[in-house]
Scaffold this active site. Structure first.
Site, PDB file in Angstrom:
ATOM      1  N   ASP A  23       2.861   0.327  15.446  1.00  0.00           N
ATOM      2  CA  ASP A  23       4.189  -0.269  15.600  1.00  0.00           C
ATOM      3  C   ASP A  23       5.228   0.834  15.729  1.00  0.00           C
ATOM      4  O   ASP A  23       5.247   1.770  14.907  1.00  0.00           O
ATOM      5  CB  ASP A  23       4.543  -1.117  14.370  1.00  0.00           C
ATOM      6  CG  ASP A  23       3.822  -2.451  14.351  1.00  0.00           C
ATOM      7  OD1 ASP A  23       3.049  -2.728  15.283  1.00  0.00           O
ATOM      8  OD2 ASP A  23       4.047  -3.228  13.399  1.00  0.00           O
ATOM      9  N   LYS A  80       5.625  -8.306  20.856  1.00  0.00           N
ATOM     10  CA  LYS A  80       5.311  -9.568  20.186  1.00  0.00           C
ATOM     11  C   LYS A  80       6.183 -10.715  20.697  1.00  0.00           C
ATOM     12  O   LYS A  80       7.364 -10.512  21.008  1.00  0.00           O
ATOM     13  CB  LYS A  80       5.533  -9.427  18.673  1.00  0.00           C
ATOM     14  CG  LYS A  80       4.575  -8.460  17.991  1.00  0.00           C
ATOM     15  CD  LYS A  80       4.848  -8.417  16.491  1.00  0.00           C
ATOM     16  CE  LYS A  80       4.000  -7.374  15.780  1.00  0.00           C
ATOM     17  NZ  LYS A  80       2.572  -7.682  15.784  1.00  0.00           N
ATOM     18  N   GLY A 152       3.336  -6.072   6.457  1.00  0.00           N
ATOM     19  CA  GLY A 152       4.489  -5.543   5.750  1.00  0.00           C
ATOM     20  C   GLY A 152       4.285  -5.319   4.270  1.00  0.00           C
ATOM     21  O   GLY A 152       5.227  -5.008   3.552  1.00  0.00           O
ATOM     22  N   ARG A 164     -14.240 -10.106   6.378  1.00  0.00           N
ATOM     23  CA  ARG A 164     -15.479 -10.557   5.727  1.00  0.00           C
ATOM     24  C   ARG A 164     -15.746 -12.043   6.014  1.00  0.00           C
ATOM     25  O   ARG A 164     -16.888 -12.439   6.259  1.00  0.00           O
ATOM     26  CB  ARG A 164     -15.408 -10.316   4.217  1.00  0.00           C
ATOM     27  CG  ARG A 164     -15.628  -8.855   3.814  1.00  0.00           C
ATOM     28  CD  ARG A 164     -15.860  -8.756   2.316  1.00  0.00           C
ATOM     29  NE  ARG A 164     -16.034  -7.390   1.874  1.00  0.00           N
ATOM     30  CZ  ARG A 164     -17.185  -6.712   1.908  1.00  0.00           C
ATOM     31  NH1 ARG A 164     -18.270  -7.286   2.418  1.00  0.00           N
ATOM     32  NH2 ARG A 164     -17.252  -5.472   1.461  1.00  0.00           N
ATOM     33  N   GLY A 213      -1.662  -4.501   6.461  1.00  0.00           N
ATOM     34  CA  GLY A 213      -1.865  -3.777   5.208  1.00  0.00           C
ATOM     35  C   GLY A 213      -2.534  -2.424   5.321  1.00  0.00           C
ATOM     36  O   GLY A 213      -2.810  -1.784   4.309  1.00  0.00           O
ATOM     37  N   GLY A 234       1.077  -1.154  11.177  1.00  0.00           N
ATOM     38  CA  GLY A 234       2.464  -1.578  11.319  1.00  0.00           C
ATOM     39  C   GLY A 234       3.401  -0.705  10.526  1.00  0.00           C
ATOM     40  O   GLY A 234       3.811   0.374  10.944  1.00  0.00           O
ATOM     41  N   SER A 235       3.731  -1.160   9.314  1.00  0.00           N
ATOM     42  CA  SER A 235       4.705  -0.455   8.482  1.00  0.00           C
ATOM     43  C   SER A 235       4.129   0.814   7.872  1.00  0.00           C
ATOM     44  O   SER A 235       4.868   1.676   7.404  1.00  0.00           O
ATOM     45  CB  SER A 235       5.178  -1.391   7.362  1.00  0.00           C
ATOM     46  OG  SER A 235       5.449  -2.683   7.875  1.00  0.00           O
TER      47      SER A 235
END
Length: 291
Positions: A23, A80, A152, A164, A213, A234-235
Protein backbone atom coordinates in the site's frame (compact mmCIF):
# COMPACT_ATOMS: atom_id res chain seq x y z
CA UNK A 1 -15.15 -10.07 -20.98
CA UNK A 2 -14.47 -13.06 -23.21
CA UNK A 3 -13.26 -16.42 -21.88
CA UNK A 4 -9.86 -15.76 -23.50
CA UNK A 5 -9.61 -12.39 -21.77
CA UNK A 6 -10.41 -13.96 -18.39
CA UNK A 7 -7.68 -16.57 -18.92
CA UNK A 8 -5.28 -13.73 -19.78
CA UNK A 9 -6.27 -11.85 -16.61
CA UNK A 10 -5.68 -14.95 -14.48
CA UNK A 11 -2.25 -15.32 -16.10
CA UNK A 12 -1.48 -11.64 -15.40
CA UNK A 13 -2.26 -12.26 -11.73
CA UNK A 14 -0.07 -15.39 -11.80
CA UNK A 15 2.85 -13.14 -12.77
CA UNK A 16 2.66 -11.53 -9.31
CA UNK A 17 3.12 -14.93 -7.64
CA UNK A 18 5.91 -14.99 -5.05
CA UNK A 19 5.77 -11.21 -4.76
CA UNK A 20 4.79 -8.49 -2.29
CA UNK A 21 2.14 -5.86 -3.02
CA UNK A 22 2.51 -2.72 -0.90
CA UNK A 23 0.00 0.00 0.00
CA UNK A 24 1.33 3.45 -0.95
CA UNK A 25 -0.14 6.92 -0.52
CA UNK A 26 2.07 9.02 -2.80
CA UNK A 27 4.72 8.74 -5.55
CA UNK A 28 7.59 8.86 -3.03
CA UNK A 29 6.27 5.81 -1.17
CA UNK A 30 5.63 4.07 -4.50
CA UNK A 31 9.27 4.59 -5.49
CA UNK A 32 10.42 3.19 -2.11
CA UNK A 33 8.24 0.11 -2.68
CA UNK A 34 9.57 -0.39 -6.21
CA UNK A 35 13.19 0.00 -5.07
CA UNK A 36 12.57 -2.56 -2.30
CA UNK A 37 11.45 -5.11 -4.89
CA UNK A 38 7.64 -4.92 -4.63
CA UNK A 39 5.80 -6.81 -7.38
CA UNK A 40 3.09 -4.12 -7.46
CA UNK A 41 1.76 -1.20 -5.43
CA UNK A 42 -1.73 -0.45 -4.17
CA UNK A 43 -2.51 3.26 -4.53
CA UNK A 44 -4.80 4.62 -1.84
CA UNK A 45 -5.21 7.94 -0.04
CA UNK A 46 -5.57 6.44 3.42
CA UNK A 47 -4.00 3.15 4.48
CA UNK A 48 -6.20 0.76 6.50
CA UNK A 49 -4.87 1.86 9.91
CA UNK A 50 -5.88 5.46 9.14
CA UNK A 51 -9.28 4.39 7.76
CA UNK A 52 -9.92 2.43 10.96
CA UNK A 53 -8.79 5.34 13.17
CA UNK A 54 -10.79 8.00 11.30
CA UNK A 55 -14.03 6.06 10.89
CA UNK A 56 -16.72 7.43 8.58
CA UNK A 57 -17.27 6.41 4.95
CA UNK A 58 -14.17 5.48 2.95
CA UNK A 59 -14.31 5.63 -0.85
CA UNK A 60 -12.20 5.14 -3.96
CA UNK A 61 -9.05 7.30 -4.03
CA UNK A 62 -8.76 10.45 -6.16
CA UNK A 63 -7.92 9.40 -9.76
CA UNK A 64 -5.36 12.25 -9.98
CA UNK A 65 -3.42 10.81 -7.05
CA UNK A 66 -3.57 7.33 -8.60
CA UNK A 67 -2.28 8.68 -11.94
CA UNK A 68 0.66 10.37 -10.19
CA UNK A 69 1.64 7.00 -8.71
CA UNK A 70 1.21 5.31 -12.12
CA UNK A 71 3.64 7.84 -13.60
CA UNK A 72 6.16 7.39 -10.77
CA UNK A 73 6.76 3.63 -11.11
CA UNK A 74 7.15 0.97 -13.78
CA UNK A 75 5.61 -1.90 -11.75
CA UNK A 76 1.83 -2.62 -11.86
CA UNK A 77 -0.46 -0.27 -9.92
CA UNK A 78 -3.64 -1.46 -8.19
CA UNK A 79 -6.42 0.60 -6.65
CA UNK A 80 -9.42 -0.18 -4.47
CA UNK A 81 -13.14 0.22 -5.13
CA UNK A 82 -16.01 -0.26 -2.73
CA UNK A 83 -17.79 -3.61 -2.77
CA UNK A 84 -20.54 -3.43 -5.38
CA UNK A 85 -19.54 0.02 -6.71
CA UNK A 86 -19.24 -0.75 -10.42
CA UNK A 87 -18.98 2.95 -11.39
CA UNK A 88 -15.82 3.38 -9.30
CA UNK A 89 -14.52 0.32 -11.18
CA UNK A 90 -15.46 1.92 -14.52
CA UNK A 91 -13.48 5.03 -13.53
CA UNK A 92 -10.39 3.00 -12.60
CA UNK A 93 -10.59 1.06 -15.85
CA UNK A 94 -10.81 4.38 -17.72
CA UNK A 95 -7.49 5.56 -16.20
CA UNK A 96 -5.91 2.23 -17.23
CA UNK A 97 -5.27 0.84 -13.77
CA UNK A 98 -3.49 -2.53 -13.87
CA UNK A 99 -5.67 -4.31 -11.26
CA UNK A 100 -8.82 -3.39 -9.31
CA UNK A 101 -9.26 -4.55 -5.71
CA UNK A 102 -12.94 -4.79 -4.77
CA UNK A 103 -12.12 -4.24 -1.15
CA UNK A 104 -13.75 -4.67 2.23
CA UNK A 105 -11.29 -2.03 3.52
CA UNK A 106 -13.54 0.63 1.97
CA UNK A 107 -17.16 1.14 3.02
CA UNK A 108 -19.38 -1.23 1.00
CA UNK A 109 -21.57 0.50 -1.59
CA UNK A 110 -23.85 -2.53 -1.90
CA UNK A 111 -24.60 -4.86 1.01
CA UNK A 112 -25.99 -7.63 -1.23
CA UNK A 113 -24.19 -7.67 -4.55
CA UNK A 114 -20.57 -7.51 -5.69
CA UNK A 115 -19.38 -5.95 -8.94
CA UNK A 116 -19.98 -8.14 -12.00
CA UNK A 117 -16.30 -8.43 -12.78
CA UNK A 118 -16.95 -10.13 -16.12
CA UNK A 119 -18.13 -6.77 -17.48
CA UNK A 120 -14.57 -5.41 -17.25
CA UNK A 121 -11.35 -6.03 -19.15
CA UNK A 122 -9.09 -5.27 -16.17
CA UNK A 123 -8.28 -8.08 -13.67
CA UNK A 124 -9.98 -7.95 -10.26
CA UNK A 125 -8.63 -8.89 -6.82
CA UNK A 126 -11.12 -9.86 -4.09
CA UNK A 127 -10.87 -10.84 -0.44
CA UNK A 128 -12.17 -14.11 1.03
CA UNK A 129 -12.08 -15.69 4.46
CA UNK A 130 -13.16 -19.17 3.40
CA UNK A 131 -13.49 -21.36 0.31
CA UNK A 132 -17.13 -20.41 -0.34
CA UNK A 133 -16.35 -16.68 -0.48
CA UNK A 134 -13.31 -17.32 -2.68
CA UNK A 135 -15.22 -19.43 -5.22
CA UNK A 136 -18.17 -17.01 -5.29
CA UNK A 137 -15.83 -14.14 -6.15
CA UNK A 138 -14.14 -16.28 -8.82
CA UNK A 139 -17.57 -17.12 -10.27
CA UNK A 140 -18.16 -13.35 -10.55
CA UNK A 141 -14.91 -12.97 -12.50
CA UNK A 142 -12.15 -12.36 -9.91
CA UNK A 143 -8.66 -13.15 -11.25
CA UNK A 144 -6.97 -13.16 -7.84
CA UNK A 145 -8.00 -13.92 -4.25
CA UNK A 146 -6.48 -12.73 -0.97
CA UNK A 147 -7.32 -13.41 2.65
CA UNK A 148 -9.24 -10.64 4.35
CA UNK A 149 -7.43 -10.61 7.69
CA UNK A 150 -8.49 -7.55 9.67
CA UNK A 151 -6.78 -4.65 7.88
CA UNK A 152 -5.05 -1.88 9.79
CA UNK A 153 -4.41 -3.89 12.97
CA UNK A 154 -0.91 -5.28 12.49
CA UNK A 155 -2.37 -8.51 13.95
CA UNK A 156 -1.76 -11.58 11.77
CA UNK A 157 -4.21 -13.88 13.60
CA UNK A 158 -7.16 -13.42 11.25
CA UNK A 159 -5.14 -13.86 8.06
CA UNK A 160 -3.82 -17.11 9.55
CA UNK A 161 -7.35 -18.17 10.46
CA UNK A 162 -8.66 -17.46 6.95
CA UNK A 163 -5.79 -19.25 5.20
CA UNK A 164 -6.10 -22.31 7.43
CA UNK A 165 -9.88 -22.35 6.94
CA UNK A 166 -9.46 -22.25 3.17
CA UNK A 167 -6.84 -25.02 3.24
CA UNK A 168 -9.05 -27.23 5.42
CA UNK A 169 -12.05 -26.75 3.13
CA UNK A 170 -9.95 -27.50 0.04
CA UNK A 171 -8.78 -30.76 1.64
CA UNK A 172 -12.40 -31.62 2.48
CA UNK A 173 -13.44 -31.10 -1.17
CA UNK A 174 -10.52 -33.26 -2.33
CA UNK A 175 -11.72 -36.11 -0.12
CA UNK A 176 -15.23 -36.14 -1.58
CA UNK A 177 -16.41 -38.63 -4.17
CA UNK A 178 -17.10 -37.26 -7.68
CA UNK A 179 -20.85 -37.65 -7.24
CA UNK A 180 -20.76 -35.67 -3.96
CA UNK A 181 -19.35 -32.54 -5.61
CA UNK A 182 -22.77 -31.37 -6.81
CA UNK A 183 -24.08 -31.11 -3.26
CA UNK A 184 -20.85 -29.35 -2.19
CA UNK A 185 -21.32 -26.82 -5.02
CA UNK A 186 -24.92 -26.24 -3.92
CA UNK A 187 -23.83 -25.72 -0.30
CA UNK A 188 -21.10 -23.27 -1.36
CA UNK A 189 -23.48 -21.52 -3.82
CA UNK A 190 -21.00 -21.81 -6.70
CA UNK A 191 -20.88 -23.50 -10.13
CA UNK A 192 -19.96 -27.17 -9.89
CA UNK A 193 -17.08 -26.65 -12.37
CA UNK A 194 -15.22 -24.60 -9.75
CA UNK A 195 -15.68 -27.30 -7.11
CA UNK A 196 -14.51 -29.93 -9.61
CA UNK A 197 -11.35 -27.86 -10.24
CA UNK A 198 -10.59 -27.69 -6.50
CA UNK A 199 -11.27 -31.43 -6.18
CA UNK A 200 -8.85 -32.24 -9.00
CA UNK A 201 -6.05 -29.73 -8.36
CA UNK A 202 -6.19 -29.16 -4.58
CA UNK A 203 -6.10 -25.38 -4.93
CA UNK A 204 -8.10 -22.39 -6.15
CA UNK A 205 -8.43 -21.78 -9.91
CA UNK A 206 -6.70 -18.40 -9.39
CA UNK A 207 -3.67 -17.17 -7.44
CA UNK A 208 -4.23 -16.83 -3.66
CA UNK A 209 -2.40 -14.13 -1.65
CA UNK A 210 -2.33 -13.29 2.07
CA UNK A 211 -3.47 -9.89 3.34
CA UNK A 212 -4.40 -8.26 6.62
CA UNK A 213 -2.08 -7.79 9.59
CA UNK A 214 1.29 -8.54 7.93
CA UNK A 215 3.74 -6.34 9.86
CA UNK A 216 7.07 -8.23 10.01
CA UNK A 217 9.21 -10.46 7.76
CA UNK A 218 8.23 -13.36 10.03
CA UNK A 219 4.52 -12.62 9.42
CA UNK A 220 5.09 -12.69 5.66
CA UNK A 221 7.05 -15.96 5.83
CA UNK A 222 4.38 -17.50 8.09
CA UNK A 223 1.67 -16.82 5.51
CA UNK A 224 3.83 -18.20 2.70
CA UNK A 225 4.50 -21.40 4.67
CA UNK A 226 0.74 -21.74 5.24
CA UNK A 227 0.23 -21.78 1.47
CA UNK A 228 -0.11 -18.15 0.37
CA UNK A 229 1.34 -17.47 -3.08
CA UNK A 230 2.31 -13.89 -2.24
CA UNK A 231 1.60 -11.17 0.32
CA UNK A 232 -0.18 -7.81 0.51
CA UNK A 233 1.28 -5.40 3.08
CA UNK A 234 -0.87 -2.43 4.04
CA UNK A 235 -0.15 -0.36 7.13
CA UNK A 236 2.79 -2.55 8.20
CA UNK A 237 5.47 -0.76 6.17
CA UNK A 238 4.81 2.97 6.20
CA UNK A 239 3.48 2.91 9.79
CA UNK A 240 6.79 1.42 10.99
CA UNK A 241 9.96 3.10 12.22
CA UNK A 242 12.09 2.40 9.11
CA UNK A 243 9.86 1.84 6.05
CA UNK A 244 12.74 1.47 3.57
CA UNK A 245 14.46 -1.29 5.52
CA UNK A 246 11.22 -3.06 6.47
CA UNK A 247 9.91 -3.05 2.89
CA UNK A 248 13.09 -4.67 1.62
CA UNK A 249 13.10 -7.21 4.48
CA UNK A 250 9.50 -8.31 3.80
CA UNK A 251 10.26 -8.82 0.09
CA UNK A 252 13.29 -10.95 1.03
CA UNK A 253 11.19 -12.89 3.55
CA UNK A 254 8.65 -13.85 0.87
CA UNK A 255 11.45 -15.03 -1.44
CA UNK A 256 13.25 -16.97 1.32
CA UNK A 257 10.26 -18.00 3.42
CA UNK A 258 11.65 -21.49 4.14
CA UNK A 259 15.12 -20.32 5.19
CA UNK A 260 15.23 -19.48 8.95
CA UNK A 261 18.85 -18.28 8.75
CA UNK A 262 18.00 -15.60 6.18
CA UNK A 263 14.78 -14.73 8.02
CA UNK A 264 16.75 -14.22 11.25
CA UNK A 265 19.27 -12.02 9.46
CA UNK A 266 16.71 -9.77 7.75
CA UNK A 267 14.62 -9.44 10.93
CA UNK A 268 17.48 -7.68 12.77
CA UNK A 269 17.51 -3.95 13.44
CA UNK A 270 14.37 -3.05 11.49
CA UNK A 271 13.29 -0.30 13.85
CA UNK A 272 9.92 -0.29 15.56
CA UNK A 273 7.09 -2.23 13.92
CA UNK A 274 3.71 -0.54 13.56
CA UNK A 275 1.74 -0.33 16.80
CA UNK A 276 -0.62 -3.29 16.57
CA UNK A 277 -4.18 -3.72 17.83
CA UNK A 278 -5.18 -7.04 19.37
CA UNK A 279 -8.36 -8.48 17.82
CA UNK A 280 -9.86 -8.82 21.31
CA UNK A 281 -9.57 -5.06 21.82
CA UNK A 282 -11.56 -4.01 18.74
CA UNK A 283 -14.76 -4.55 16.87
CA UNK A 284 -14.11 -6.64 13.73
CA UNK A 285 -15.15 -4.13 11.06
CA UNK A 286 -13.76 -5.12 7.68
CA UNK A 287 -13.25 -8.88 7.45
CA UNK A 288 -17.01 -9.55 7.73
CA UNK A 289 -17.89 -7.31 4.77
CA UNK A 290 -18.87 -8.87 1.46
CA UNK A 291 -19.75 -12.55 1.75
Amino acid sequence: MTENRYELNKNLAQMLKGGVIMDVQNPEQARIAEAAGAAAVMALERIPADIRAAGGVSRMSDPKMIKEIQEAVSIPVMAKVRIGHFVEAQILEAIEIDYIDESEVLSPADDRFHVDKKEFQVPFVCGAKDLGEALRRIAEGASMIRTKGEPGTGDIVQAVRHMRMMNQEIRRIQNLREDELYVAAKDLQVPVELVQYVHEHGKLPVVNFAAGGVATPADAALMMQLGAEGVFVGSGIFKSGDPVKRASAIVKAVTNFRNPQILAQISEDLGEAMVGINENEIQILMAERGK
